[in-house]
Design a protein around this motif. Structure first.
Motif, PDB file in Angstrom:
ATOM      1  N   LEU A   1       0.829  -1.201   0.000  1.00  0.00           N
ATOM      2  CA  LEU A   1       0.000   0.000   0.000  1.00  0.00           C
ATOM      3  C   LEU A   1       0.867   1.256   0.000  1.00  0.00           C
ATOM      4  O   LEU A   1       2.029   1.217   0.421  1.00  0.00           O
ATOM      5  CB  LEU A   1      -0.902   0.022   1.237  1.00  0.00           C
ATOM      6  CG  LEU A   1      -2.037  -0.994   1.297  1.00  0.00           C
ATOM      7  CD1 LEU A   1      -2.751  -0.885   2.643  1.00  0.00           C
ATOM      8  CD2 LEU A   1      -3.014  -0.792   0.158  1.00  0.00           C
ATOM      9  N   PRO A   2       0.327   2.398  -0.440  1.00  0.00           N
ATOM     10  CA  PRO A   2       1.080   3.661  -0.369  1.00  0.00           C
ATOM     11  C   PRO A   2       1.487   3.958   1.071  1.00  0.00           C
ATOM     12  O   PRO A   2       0.691   3.799   1.997  1.00  0.00           O
ATOM     13  CB  PRO A   2       0.069   4.704  -0.871  1.00  0.00           C
ATOM     14  CG  PRO A   2      -0.934   3.940  -1.654  1.00  0.00           C
ATOM     15  CD  PRO A   2      -1.023   2.587  -1.022  1.00  0.00           C
ATOM     16  N   GLY A   3       2.746   4.364   1.247  1.00  0.00           N
ATOM     17  CA  GLY A   3       3.223   4.697   2.580  1.00  0.00           C
ATOM     18  C   GLY A   3       3.784   3.533   3.362  1.00  0.00           C
ATOM     19  O   GLY A   3       4.360   3.723   4.437  1.00  0.00           O
ATOM     20  N   GLN A   4       3.639   2.317   2.845  1.00  0.00           N
ATOM     21  CA  GLN A   4       4.202   1.157   3.523  1.00  0.00           C
ATOM     22  C   GLN A   4       5.664   0.966   3.134  1.00  0.00           C
ATOM     23  O   GLN A   4       6.052   1.279   2.001  1.00  0.00           O
ATOM     24  CB  GLN A   4       3.419  -0.105   3.167  1.00  0.00           C
ATOM     25  CG  GLN A   4       2.038  -0.173   3.770  1.00  0.00           C
ATOM     26  CD  GLN A   4       1.347  -1.485   3.439  1.00  0.00           C
ATOM     27  OE1 GLN A   4       1.601  -2.088   2.412  1.00  0.00           O
ATOM     28  NE2 GLN A   4       0.460  -1.913   4.317  1.00  0.00           N
ATOM     29  N   PRO A   5       6.480   0.421   4.037  1.00  0.00           N
ATOM     30  CA  PRO A   5       7.877   0.151   3.684  1.00  0.00           C
ATOM     31  C   PRO A   5       7.975  -1.002   2.704  1.00  0.00           C
ATOM     32  O   PRO A   5       7.087  -1.869   2.662  1.00  0.00           O
ATOM     33  CB  PRO A   5       8.511  -0.208   5.036  1.00  0.00           C
ATOM     34  CG  PRO A   5       7.379  -0.721   5.850  1.00  0.00           C
ATOM     35  CD  PRO A   5       6.168   0.065   5.435  1.00  0.00           C
ATOM     36  N   PRO A   6       9.014  -1.038   1.899  1.00  0.00           N
ATOM     37  CA  PRO A   6       9.204  -2.161   0.975  1.00  0.00           C
ATOM     38  C   PRO A   6       9.502  -3.438   1.748  1.00  0.00           C
ATOM     39  O   PRO A   6       9.978  -3.389   2.890  1.00  0.00           O
ATOM     40  CB  PRO A   6      10.403  -1.721   0.122  1.00  0.00           C
ATOM     41  CG  PRO A   6      11.133  -0.744   0.983  1.00  0.00           C
ATOM     42  CD  PRO A   6      10.093  -0.044   1.797  1.00  0.00           C
ATOM     43  N   PRO A   7       9.225  -4.604   1.168  1.00  0.00           N
ATOM     44  CA  PRO A   7       9.503  -5.864   1.870  1.00  0.00           C
ATOM     45  C   PRO A   7      10.989  -6.058   2.097  1.00  0.00           C
ATOM     46  O   PRO A   7      11.820  -5.627   1.293  1.00  0.00           O
ATOM     47  CB  PRO A   7       8.932  -6.924   0.924  1.00  0.00           C
ATOM     48  CG  PRO A   7       8.929  -6.281  -0.423  1.00  0.00           C
ATOM     49  CD  PRO A   7       8.668  -4.823  -0.170  1.00  0.00           C
ATOM     50  N   HIS A   8      11.308  -6.717   3.197  1.00  0.00           N
ATOM     51  CA  HIS A   8      12.702  -6.939   3.577  1.00  0.00           C
ATOM     52  C   HIS A   8      12.959  -8.445   3.649  1.00  0.00           C
ATOM     53  O   HIS A   8      12.069  -9.214   4.062  1.00  0.00           O
ATOM     54  CB  HIS A   8      12.967  -6.293   4.947  1.00  0.00           C
ATOM     55  CG  HIS A   8      14.417  -6.202   5.301  1.00  0.00           C
ATOM     56  ND1 HIS A   8      15.132  -7.277   5.788  1.00  0.00           N
ATOM     57  CD2 HIS A   8      15.286  -5.170   5.217  1.00  0.00           C
ATOM     58  CE1 HIS A   8      16.382  -6.904   6.001  1.00  0.00           C
ATOM     59  NE2 HIS A   8      16.507  -5.639   5.669  1.00  0.00           N
ATOM     60  N   PRO A   9      14.143  -8.902   3.262  1.00  0.00           N
ATOM     61  CA  PRO A   9      14.431 -10.345   3.313  1.00  0.00           C
ATOM     62  C   PRO A   9      14.222 -10.976   4.687  1.00  0.00           C
ATOM     63  O   PRO A   9      13.993 -12.181   4.776  1.00  0.00           O
ATOM     64  CB  PRO A   9      15.906 -10.414   2.885  1.00  0.00           C
ATOM     65  CG  PRO A   9      16.099  -9.222   2.010  1.00  0.00           C
ATOM     66  CD  PRO A   9      15.245  -8.145   2.618  1.00  0.00           C
ATOM     67  N   ARG A  10      14.267 -10.166   5.769  1.00  0.00           N
ATOM     68  CA  ARG A  10      14.077 -10.762   7.096  1.00  0.00           C
ATOM     69  C   ARG A  10      12.679 -11.371   7.246  1.00  0.00           C
ATOM     70  O   ARG A  10      12.465 -12.249   8.089  1.00  0.00           O
ATOM     71  CB  ARG A  10      14.314  -9.731   8.200  1.00  0.00           C
ATOM     72  CG  ARG A  10      13.329  -8.575   8.227  1.00  0.00           C
ATOM     73  CD  ARG A  10      13.516  -7.694   9.457  1.00  0.00           C
ATOM     74  NE  ARG A  10      12.764  -6.456   9.304  1.00  0.00           N
ATOM     75  CZ  ARG A  10      13.276  -5.315   8.903  1.00  0.00           C
ATOM     76  NH1 ARG A  10      14.566  -5.248   8.598  1.00  0.00           N
ATOM     77  NH2 ARG A  10      12.529  -4.230   8.779  1.00  0.00           N
ATOM     78  N   MET A  11      11.722 -10.899   6.440  1.00  0.00           N
ATOM     79  CA  MET A  11      10.385 -11.480   6.474  1.00  0.00           C
ATOM     80  C   MET A  11      10.434 -12.967   6.138  1.00  0.00           C
ATOM     81  O   MET A  11       9.603 -13.745   6.619  1.00  0.00           O
ATOM     82  CB  MET A  11       9.468 -10.764   5.479  1.00  0.00           C
ATOM     83  CG  MET A  11       9.135  -9.330   5.823  1.00  0.00           C
ATOM     84  SD  MET A  11       8.162  -8.530   4.523  1.00  0.00           S
ATOM     85  CE  MET A  11       6.737  -9.614   4.428  1.00  0.00           C
ATOM     86  N   LEU A  12      11.388 -13.351   5.303  1.00  0.00           N
ATOM     87  CA  LEU A  12      11.476 -14.742   4.852  1.00  0.00           C
ATOM     88  C   LEU A  12      12.350 -15.591   5.764  1.00  0.00           C
ATOM     89  O   LEU A  12      12.265 -16.820   5.731  1.00  0.00           O
ATOM     90  CB  LEU A  12      12.029 -14.791   3.426  1.00  0.00           C
ATOM     91  CG  LEU A  12      11.357 -13.866   2.405  1.00  0.00           C
ATOM     92  CD1 LEU A  12      11.961 -14.075   1.032  1.00  0.00           C
ATOM     93  CD2 LEU A  12       9.862 -14.079   2.379  1.00  0.00           C
ATOM     94  N   ALA A  13      13.175 -14.931   6.568  1.00  0.00           N
ATOM     95  CA  ALA A  13      14.109 -15.665   7.425  1.00  0.00           C
ATOM     96  C   ALA A  13      13.614 -15.791   8.860  1.00  0.00           C
ATOM     97  O   ALA A  13      14.176 -16.546   9.649  1.00  0.00           O
ATOM     98  CB  ALA A  13      15.476 -14.965   7.419  1.00  0.00           C
ATOM     99  N   ARG A  14      12.546 -15.068   9.211  1.00  0.00           N
ATOM    100  CA  ARG A  14      12.060 -15.055  10.586  1.00  0.00           C
ATOM    101  C   ARG A  14      11.534 -16.431  10.975  1.00  0.00           C
ATOM    102  O   ARG A  14      10.762 -17.048  10.258  1.00  0.00           O
ATOM    103  CB  ARG A  14      10.957 -14.007  10.703  1.00  0.00           C
ATOM    104  CG  ARG A  14      10.509 -13.716  12.112  1.00  0.00           C
ATOM    105  CD  ARG A  14       9.453 -12.630  12.122  1.00  0.00           C
ATOM    106  NE  ARG A  14      10.022 -11.329  11.805  1.00  0.00           N
ATOM    107  CZ  ARG A  14       9.472 -10.459  10.973  1.00  0.00           C
ATOM    108  NH1 ARG A  14       8.364 -10.757  10.349  1.00  0.00           N
ATOM    109  NH2 ARG A  14      10.045  -9.296  10.753  1.00  0.00           N
TER     110      ARG A  14
END
Length: 278
Positions: free
Chosen positions: A34-47
């Motif tokens: 969505l507008p204003g949201q941060p871009p995805p980060h690789p940590r999302m996949l490693a958590r």
């Protein structure tokens, strides 16, 4: 006509996330941002887990040619033993999303299946989770078709900070850190140390700030304390270098929504979390 579930599952292959999938999965998540949201980060996949979520795992669905068509992150919630879909993304393809839901259901047994919908990194607030039902209409339809029902909802607001904020007024707010460095408390205090109004700001990244909470002393009602503090929060976000400030309001919190509406925030979507019976 939407493709039947058997056809969707039949042509897609599920497997655990592999190192070579990272770019494709992050691209899937980025497409739903969505507008204003941060871009995805690789940590999302490693958590591997959080304070309340355990055994987090990411599964991908691939087409016969190997292209990643969808991705799903599931976990066990320790507080109530529910099975949780932390997030799922499939380029708003009904067949892929239906297959992802079926895949999550296949691991549930007799547990409840709860959909949080979007990683907290994406929504910029660890307390607001769900699917933006306007931007992701197909996802919402796939969930309803699978008999998921809404549990909670928040309005998603964004304020464009470029040249639209009036100059700050005095007294200036006090800004203090909390236990977590990502959080700041912003408050208006009189000369006697009485707190007139207070807010909590959450930093989802260097340029992505969320106004999480704002309240004021009810004895100051009618003195525009909420408006004054909100203005201070906007200036704090500008000072931090943010291009926009995101905020949320529970769907039935009309006072907060009105305060945001009247001070330059625009509602972009509604964030809804869902759950499914056994």
């Amino acid at each position: 006509m939407e493709p039947p579930l058997r056809a969707a599952v039949g042509r897609l292959i599920s497997r655990p996330l592999a190192p070579g999938d990272q770019a494709a999965v992050l691209s899937l998540i980025e497409a739903d941002r969505l507008p204003g949201q941060p871009p995805p980060h690789p940590r999302m996949l490693a958590r591997l887990g959080t304070a309340d979520l355990d055994r987090m795992s990411v599964t991908v669905l691939t087409e016969p040619n190997g292209r990643v068509a969808g991705a799903l992150c599931c976990a066990a919630r320790m507080s109530d033993d529910a099975r949780v879909i932390c997030w799922m993304h499939g380029h708003e393809n009904f067949g892929v999303l239906t297959a992802l839901i079926a895949l999550a259901r296949s691991t549930v047994g007799h547990q409840r299946l709860v959909l949080l919908g979007t990683d907290s990194d994406q929504l910029g607030d660890p307390h607001v989770l769900g699917v933006p039902v306007l931007a992701r209409r197909i996802t919402a339809r796939a969930l309803r078709t699978a008999r998921f029902t809404p549990v909670s909802s928040y309005r998603f607001f964004k304020h464009d900070l470029k040249g639209s904020v009036p100059p700050p007024t005095f007294p200036l707010a006090e800004i203090s850190p909390l236990g977590d460095p990502a959080w700041k408390r912003i408050q208006l205090v009189d000369g006697r140390g009485n707190v007139w109004a207070w807010a909590l700001m959450y930093s989802a990244g260097p340029d992505h700030l969320v106004l999480r909470y704002l309240d004021f002393n009810k004895s100051r009602r009618g003195r525009r304390m909420g408006v004054h503090l909100l203005n201070q929060c906007l200036h704090y976000a500008i000072k931090r270098g943010a291009d926009s400030l995101v905020s949320y309001a529970e769907t039935d919190d009309h006072e907060r929504a009105a305060l945001l509406f009247c001070n330059g925030f625009i509602q972009h979507d509604t964030i809804v979390s869902y759950e499914s019976p056994h």
